[in-house]
Scaffold this active site. Structure first.
Site, PDB file in Angstrom:
ATOM      1  N   HIS A   1       0.852  -1.186   0.000  1.00 57.25           N
ATOM      2  CA  HIS A   1       0.000   0.000   0.000  1.00 57.25           C
ATOM      3  C   HIS A   1       0.892   1.241   0.000  1.00 57.25           C
ATOM      4  CE1 HIS A   1      -3.293  -2.704   1.820  1.00 57.25           C
ATOM      5  NE2 HIS A   1      -3.492  -2.555   0.520  1.00 57.25           N
TER       6      HIS A   1
ATOM      7  N   GLU B   1       1.923   3.669   3.033  1.00 56.64           N
ATOM      8  CA  GLU B   1       2.507   3.107   4.255  1.00 56.64           C
ATOM      9  C   GLU B   1       4.029   3.170   4.155  1.00 56.64           C
ATOM     10  OE1 GLU B   1       0.582  -0.739   4.343  1.00 56.64           O
ATOM     11  OE2 GLU B   1      -1.388   0.193   4.376  1.00 56.64           O
TER      12      GLU B   1
ATOM     13  N   HIS C   1       2.938  -4.079   6.521  1.00 57.11           N
ATOM     14  CA  HIS C   1       2.022  -2.934   6.333  1.00 57.11           C
ATOM     15  C   HIS C   1       2.145  -1.982   7.520  1.00 57.11           C
ATOM     16  CE1 HIS C   1      -0.644  -4.610   3.078  1.00 57.11           C
ATOM     17  NE2 HIS C   1      -0.008  -5.714   3.452  1.00 57.11           N
TER      18      HIS C   1
ATOM     19  N   GLU D   1       1.578  -5.150  10.975  1.00 58.15           N
ATOM     20  CA  GLU D   1       1.095  -3.766  10.876  1.00 58.15           C
ATOM     21  C   GLU D   1       1.981  -2.981  11.827  1.00 58.15           C
ATOM     22  OE1 GLU D   1      -1.245  -2.535   8.935  1.00 58.15           O
ATOM     23  OE2 GLU D   1      -2.427  -4.267   8.299  1.00 58.15           O
TER      24      GLU D   1
HETATM   25 ZN   LIG Z   1      -1.557  -1.919   4.081  1.00 52.95          ZN
END
Ligand SMILES: [Zn+2]
Length: 333
Positions: free
Chosen positions: A49, A52, A167, A269
């Site tokens: 993404h 990020e 992420h 994350e």
């Molecule tokens: Zn992501």
């Protein structure tokens, strides 16, 4: 990537993976200790993404780990090769630098060039398009960035032991499976993946208990990682399957990894928990990279010891000898 490849040329090589939608070449780095032995693969990718930014920063930082001298890395490189794709969504990442800081998706054009971007995290061929809030492409693997990764992994699926995908944000280590109660729901699907059983790592035949212990190892490894991560800078992470600790989402990447039988799949994350979110402050970059490296190393080491117990013994006895020599030298002096 070029600098790292040059400075560690005996261990690190750079390879072509494919082209992005906007015709940028995608390369990955392979960290491998020369050996005649067949090894398992760790795949790690960052920058899925675009917004990020801490994710590609981490992959870059991880690649700079000292592969030549760190005894832990040396021990698991006897059994494993590490493949790192530092930015999967290169077009989107560049767009987030030049035009729109919070851009998330790829840059493929749709509807006669009036609508842009596919979420590369849900473009894989596993429960594609079910239950997703973002646009997952015109079909499974419709995007060149997805195709490149999927083809690469599928060709080597019997050798891929870990799939790590990085992420931000939220501070989670998300696992593919949970403990026993969660296992029941996907257990039968896993049994069907007979050609790629995680227990083949140990040279055992596939059987049900094998999956049970394997699922527990996955969660145990993540829990150990959460502890070592916290020891570094005191950051709290939460561990568990996405559906339990985060939300019921459709990540076709996760379902795809499950479907092709990748034994260990973790989504990280990274920092923070929302105070700055995607626009993490610069002074957070280094500590985030440090603690995440510690966590990733813990997972690799833990699973390596579980699945290649002989090499762990070899390393331990090597360390013991080293320790005895040091002790002996000290006694003499
Ligand atoms: Zn992501």
């Amino acid at each position: 990537m070029y600098q790292i490849k040059e400075s560690s040329s005996e261990l690190v090589t750079q390879h072509y993976l494919g082209m992005t939608y906007e015709s940028r070449p995608m390369y990955y780095l392979k960290v491998s200790q020369p050996s005649n032995k067949a090894k398992k693969i760790i795949w790690m990718d960052c920058g899925i993404h675009a917004r990020e930014w801490i994710s590609p920063a981490f992959c870059q930082s991880f690649m700079k780990e000292n592969y030549k001298t760190d005894p832990k890395i040396k021990s698991f490189l006897q059994n494993l090769d590490i493949y790192i794709l530092p930015v999967r969504n290169i077009d989107g990442y560049i767009y987030s630098w030049t035009t729109e800081r919070l851009w998330k998706k790829s840059r493929s054009a749709l509807v006669n060039g009036t609508c842009f971007g596919t979420d590369l995290n849900c473009n894989f061929n596993g429960s594609w398009g079910s239950n997703s809030l973002t646009f997952c492409g015109t079909g499974p693997e419709s995007e060149p960035e997805t195709k490149a990764v999927a083809r690469f992994i599928e060709k080597r699926k019997s050798d891929v032991l870990y799939f790590l995908t990085i992420h931000s944000y939220g501070q989670y280590i998300l696992t593919l499976y949970g403990y026993k109660t969660d296992l029941a729901s996907n257990h039968q699907d896993l049994v069907r993946q007979r050609n790629h059983a995680p227990c083949q790592c140990k040279g055992l035949r596939l059987h049900e208990l094998c999956f049970l212990s394997f699922s527990n190892v996955q969660v145990e490894a993540a829990e150990k990682a959460e502890v070592t991560l916290k020891e570094k800078h005191g950051t709290n992470f939460t561990v568990g399957p996405t559906s339990l600790v985060l939300y019921k989402n459709s990540s076709s990447l996760r379902d795809w990894a499950h479907m092709i039988g990748i034994p260990f799949f973790y989504t990280f994350e990274l920092r923070d928990k929302g105070a700055y979110g995607f626009i993490l402050l610069p002074d957070q970059i280094q500590p985030t990279c440090d603690e995440t490296t510690t966590a990733v190393m813990t997972i690799i080491e833990y699973v390596n010891q579980k699945y290649f117990p002989n090499s762990a013994v070899a390393v331990t006895s090597g360390s013991l000898w080293l320790w005895l020599i040091v002790l002996f030298t000290r006694t003499l002096s």
